[in-house]
Design an enzyme around this catalytic site. Structure first.
Site, PDB file in Angstrom:
ATOM      1  N   GLU A 101       1.322  -3.665 -12.600  1.00 51.66           N
ATOM      2  CA  GLU A 101       2.043  -2.726 -11.727  1.00 51.66           C
ATOM      3  C   GLU A 101       2.942  -3.499 -10.776  1.00 51.66           C
ATOM      4  O   GLU A 101       2.615  -4.617 -10.352  1.00 51.66           O
ATOM      5  CB  GLU A 101       1.028  -1.885 -10.946  1.00 51.66           C
ATOM      6  CG  GLU A 101       1.626  -0.723 -10.176  1.00 51.66           C
ATOM      7  CD  GLU A 101       0.541   0.242  -9.690  1.00 51.66           C
ATOM      8  OE1 GLU A 101      -0.268   0.695 -10.531  1.00 51.66           O
ATOM      9  OE2 GLU A 101       0.490   0.502  -8.473  1.00 51.66           O
ATOM     10  N   ASP A 103       5.012  -2.507  -7.197  1.00 48.99           N
ATOM     11  CA  ASP A 103       5.048  -1.418  -6.231  1.00 48.99           C
ATOM     12  C   ASP A 103       6.083  -1.608  -5.133  1.00 48.99           C
ATOM     13  O   ASP A 103       6.241  -2.715  -4.592  1.00 48.99           O
ATOM     14  CB  ASP A 103       3.692  -1.289  -5.514  1.00 48.99           C
ATOM     15  CG  ASP A 103       2.553  -0.903  -6.443  1.00 48.99           C
ATOM     16  OD1 ASP A 103       2.817  -0.202  -7.431  1.00 48.99           O
ATOM     17  OD2 ASP A 103       1.411  -1.306  -6.162  1.00 48.99           O
ATOM     18  N   GLU A 105       6.135   0.835  -1.813  1.00 52.65           N
ATOM     19  CA  GLU A 105       5.488   1.981  -1.183  1.00 52.65           C
ATOM     20  C   GLU A 105       5.898   2.054   0.277  1.00 52.65           C
ATOM     21  O   GLU A 105       5.906   1.029   0.987  1.00 52.65           O
ATOM     22  CB  GLU A 105       3.965   1.854  -1.281  1.00 52.65           C
ATOM     23  CG  GLU A 105       3.454   1.837  -2.714  1.00 52.65           C
ATOM     24  CD  GLU A 105       1.988   1.467  -2.796  1.00 52.65           C
ATOM     25  OE1 GLU A 105       1.217   2.209  -3.438  1.00 52.65           O
ATOM     26  OE2 GLU A 105       1.598   0.419  -2.213  1.00 52.65           O
ATOM     27  N   ASN A 118       5.667  -1.494   1.754  1.00 55.84           N
ATOM     28  CA  ASN A 118       4.667  -2.340   1.115  1.00 55.84           C
ATOM     29  C   ASN A 118       5.143  -2.720  -0.281  1.00 55.84           C
ATOM     30  O   ASN A 118       5.414  -1.851  -1.106  1.00 55.84           O
ATOM     31  CB  ASN A 118       3.332  -1.598   1.021  1.00 55.84           C
ATOM     32  CG  ASN A 118       2.250  -2.427   0.359  1.00 55.84           C
ATOM     33  OD1 ASN A 118       1.995  -3.553   0.772  1.00 55.84           O
ATOM     34  ND2 ASN A 118       1.605  -1.886  -0.666  1.00 55.84           N
ATOM     35  N   THR A 119       5.262  -4.020  -0.536  1.00 51.53           N
ATOM     36  CA  THR A 119       5.572  -4.517  -1.886  1.00 51.53           C
ATOM     37  C   THR A 119       4.309  -5.162  -2.437  1.00 51.53           C
ATOM     38  O   THR A 119       3.585  -5.846  -1.714  1.00 51.53           O
ATOM     39  CB  THR A 119       6.719  -5.535  -1.861  1.00 51.53           C
ATOM     40  OG1 THR A 119       6.310  -6.724  -1.155  1.00 51.53           O
ATOM     41  CG2 THR A 119       7.955  -4.947  -1.190  1.00 51.53           C
ATOM     42  N   ASN A 120       4.056  -4.944  -3.719  1.00 50.19           N
ATOM     43  CA  ASN A 120       2.844  -5.488  -4.315  1.00 50.19           C
ATOM     44  C   ASN A 120       3.061  -5.716  -5.806  1.00 50.19           C
ATOM     45  O   ASN A 120       3.888  -5.036  -6.438  1.00 50.19           O
ATOM     46  CB  ASN A 120       1.657  -4.538  -4.094  1.00 50.19           C
ATOM     47  CG  ASN A 120       0.317  -5.211  -4.304  1.00 50.19           C
ATOM     48  OD1 ASN A 120       0.231  -6.428  -4.456  1.00 50.19           O
ATOM     49  ND2 ASN A 120      -0.748  -4.418  -4.322  1.00 50.19           N
ATOM     50  N   LYS A 128      -3.960  -7.837  -5.279  1.00 52.22           N
ATOM     51  CA  LYS A 128      -4.010  -8.262  -3.875  1.00 52.22           C
ATOM     52  C   LYS A 128      -2.857  -9.217  -3.575  1.00 52.22           C
ATOM     53  O   LYS A 128      -3.049 -10.370  -3.196  1.00 52.22           O
ATOM     54  CB  LYS A 128      -5.361  -8.897  -3.579  1.00 52.22           C
ATOM     55  CG  LYS A 128      -6.542  -7.942  -3.794  1.00 52.22           C
ATOM     56  CD  LYS A 128      -7.870  -8.557  -3.385  1.00 52.22           C
ATOM     57  CE  LYS A 128      -8.345  -9.601  -4.374  1.00 52.22           C
ATOM     58  NZ  LYS A 128      -8.728  -9.013  -5.673  1.00 52.22           N
ATOM     59  N   LYS A 129      -1.625  -8.737  -3.734  1.00 51.55           N
ATOM     60  CA  LYS A 129      -0.433  -9.570  -3.564  1.00 51.55           C
ATOM     61  C   LYS A 129       0.549  -8.929  -2.574  1.00 51.55           C
ATOM     62  O   LYS A 129       1.764  -9.073  -2.708  1.00 51.55           O
ATOM     63  CB  LYS A 129       0.279  -9.771  -4.902  1.00 51.55           C
ATOM     64  CG  LYS A 129      -0.636 -10.097  -6.078  1.00 51.55           C
ATOM     65  CD  LYS A 129      -1.236 -11.481  -5.992  1.00 51.55           C
ATOM     66  CE  LYS A 129      -2.060 -11.798  -7.248  1.00 51.55           C
ATOM     67  NZ  LYS A 129      -2.779 -13.088  -7.126  1.00 51.55           N
ATOM     68  N   GLU A 130       0.062  -8.231  -1.578  1.00 52.33           N
ATOM     69  CA  GLU A 130       0.934  -7.428  -0.725  1.00 52.33           C
ATOM     70  C   GLU A 130       1.751  -8.278   0.256  1.00 52.33           C
ATOM     71  O   GLU A 130       1.223  -9.190   0.889  1.00 52.33           O
ATOM     72  CB  GLU A 130       0.125  -6.422   0.098  1.00 52.33           C
ATOM     73  CG  GLU A 130      -0.656  -5.415  -0.712  1.00 52.33           C
ATOM     74  CD  GLU A 130      -2.114  -5.818  -0.871  1.00 52.33           C
ATOM     75  OE1 GLU A 130      -2.394  -7.043  -0.828  1.00 52.33           O
ATOM     76  OE2 GLU A 130      -2.960  -4.923  -1.004  1.00 52.33           O
ATOM     77  N   TRP A 193      -5.521   5.125   4.408  1.00 50.66           N
ATOM     78  CA  TRP A 193      -4.999   3.771   4.312  1.00 50.66           C
ATOM     79  C   TRP A 193      -3.631   3.547   4.956  1.00 50.66           C
ATOM     80  O   TRP A 193      -3.377   2.483   5.535  1.00 50.66           O
ATOM     81  CB  TRP A 193      -4.912   3.420   2.819  1.00 50.66           C
ATOM     82  CG  TRP A 193      -4.059   2.259   2.466  1.00 50.66           C
ATOM     83  CD1 TRP A 193      -4.331   0.941   2.674  1.00 50.66           C
ATOM     84  CD2 TRP A 193      -2.774   2.292   1.826  1.00 50.66           C
ATOM     85  NE1 TRP A 193      -3.309   0.154   2.204  1.00 50.66           N
ATOM     86  CE2 TRP A 193      -2.343   0.956   1.679  1.00 50.66           C
ATOM     87  CE3 TRP A 193      -1.950   3.328   1.356  1.00 50.66           C
ATOM     88  CZ2 TRP A 193      -1.126   0.636   1.082  1.00 50.66           C
ATOM     89  CZ3 TRP A 193      -0.744   3.007   0.762  1.00 50.66           C
ATOM     90  CH2 TRP A 193      -0.335   1.672   0.621  1.00 50.66           C
ATOM     91  N   ARG A 270      -9.336 -12.104   4.503  1.00 54.44           N
ATOM     92  CA  ARG A 270      -9.424 -11.434   3.212  1.00 54.44           C
ATOM     93  C   ARG A 270      -9.810 -12.397   2.099  1.00 54.44           C
ATOM     94  O   ARG A 270     -10.411 -12.006   1.107  1.00 54.44           O
ATOM     95  CB  ARG A 270      -8.075 -10.780   2.893  1.00 54.44           C
ATOM     96  CG  ARG A 270      -8.096  -9.854   1.693  1.00 54.44           C
ATOM     97  CD  ARG A 270      -6.703  -9.269   1.503  1.00 54.44           C
ATOM     98  NE  ARG A 270      -6.676  -8.257   0.483  1.00 54.44           N
ATOM     99  CZ  ARG A 270      -5.555  -7.685   0.026  1.00 54.44           C
ATOM    100  NH1 ARG A 270      -4.385  -8.052   0.550  1.00 54.44           N
ATOM    101  NH2 ARG A 270      -5.593  -6.761  -0.907  1.00 54.44           N
TER     102      ARG A 270
END
Length: 282
Positions: A101, A103, A105, A118-120, A128-130, A193, A270
């Site tokens: 995916e 993203d 957002e 938010n890019t991912n 988990k690459k935000e 979220w 994290r």
């Protein structure tokens, strides 16, 4: 009466212009779900609205799947208090484990607060690459263009004419390159979220919430099945070999320095066992 006739004529001319220009992308290329409305502006451009209320949100997703390409859309986001809402434009291979995916957002916020983009990147189910950015303009007063460029070297995120992120491919790390993906756009309740890590929920007294999309453009390869060559449009060098040059890396650095809200490569809480491998290579 004359005014109504003039308005009707203007609408008819817009529809004729849309038909002539081929700007009727929603129903030609996408399947819709939930609250979706399509109309035309005075320039004959199709404007698609996604609507969120207590009963449902809205979405559209492409019937075609792609493997590498350039994808862009123009968006005008929810005005006023949009806290808890999530507007998206993204590519995905599906919802199952091991999916890929990419993203973009837009996380709503309280009136007067900046909207966070938010890019991912997800590869083989790991997402988990935000990297998140405050937008440096008001995205609710006019349309702005958001672009994803995806090739076998990197994934590039672009806002209007400015590049804000490049996610590089490394041969020994997972990368979204083996699964065709469809294009999705959604508006949904992300109260758990979206805003201040879920502290601020959707204020339903402000519903319905409406986000507008127009100017969808895709220049991409399609998959013909396992082991068969891709079907690609002419001139794919526009994006197939696209990487950022020095000046474009400068806009990425500008965005990080001035507008970055979150970077997964800086979140030691994290990743107590160590940051993802790509963090030390960029």
């Amino acid at each position: 009466m004359a005014g109504r006739r003039a308005l009707s004529m203007a609408v008819a001319m817009a529809l004729l212009a849309a038909a002539a220009s081929g700007d009727s992308w929603l129903y030609e290329e996408f399947t819709t779900d939930g609250h979706v409305r399509a109309d035309y502006n005075a320039q004959g451009q199709q404007v698609t609205s996604l609507i969120l209320d207590r009963q449902s949100g809205g979405a559209f997703y492409s019937r075609q799947k792609y493997l590498y390409g350039q994808f862009s859309i123009q968006l005008k986001l929810i005005p006023g208090n949009s806290a808890g809402t999530v507007t998206s434009f993204y590519l995905t291979s599906g919802d199952g484990p091991g999916h890929d995916e990419i993203d973009m957002e837009f996380m709503g916020n309280e009136t007067g607060q900046p909207v966070v983009l938010n890019t991912n990147v997800w590869a083989n189910g790991d997402g988990k690459k935000e990297q998140q950015f405050y937008l440096w303009f008001d995205p609710t007063t006019d349309f702005h263009t958001y672009t994803i460029i995806w090739n076998d070297k990197n994934i590039i995120f672009k806002v209007d004419d400015l590049f804000i992120r490049s996610y590089r491919r490394y041969g020994d790390l997972p990368y979204p390159g083996g699964k065709p993906m469809s294009v999705h756009a959604t508006l949904w309740d992300g109260s758990f979220w979206a805003t201040q890590q879920g502290k601020v929920k959707v204020d339903w007294s402000s519903a319905p919430f409406v986000v507008n999309y127009k100017g969808y453009a895709v220049d991409a390869c399609t998959s013909n099945g396992d082991g068969r060559p891709l079907s690609c449009p002419a001139g794919t060098d526009r994006w197939m070999n696209r990487q950022l040059d020095g000046a474009e890396w400068g806009t990425v650095a500008w965005a990080k320095q001035n507008y970055m809200h979150y970077n997964y490569c800086k979140d030691g809480w994290r990743f107590p066992q160590g940051f993802p491998a790509e963090c030390s290579r960029t």
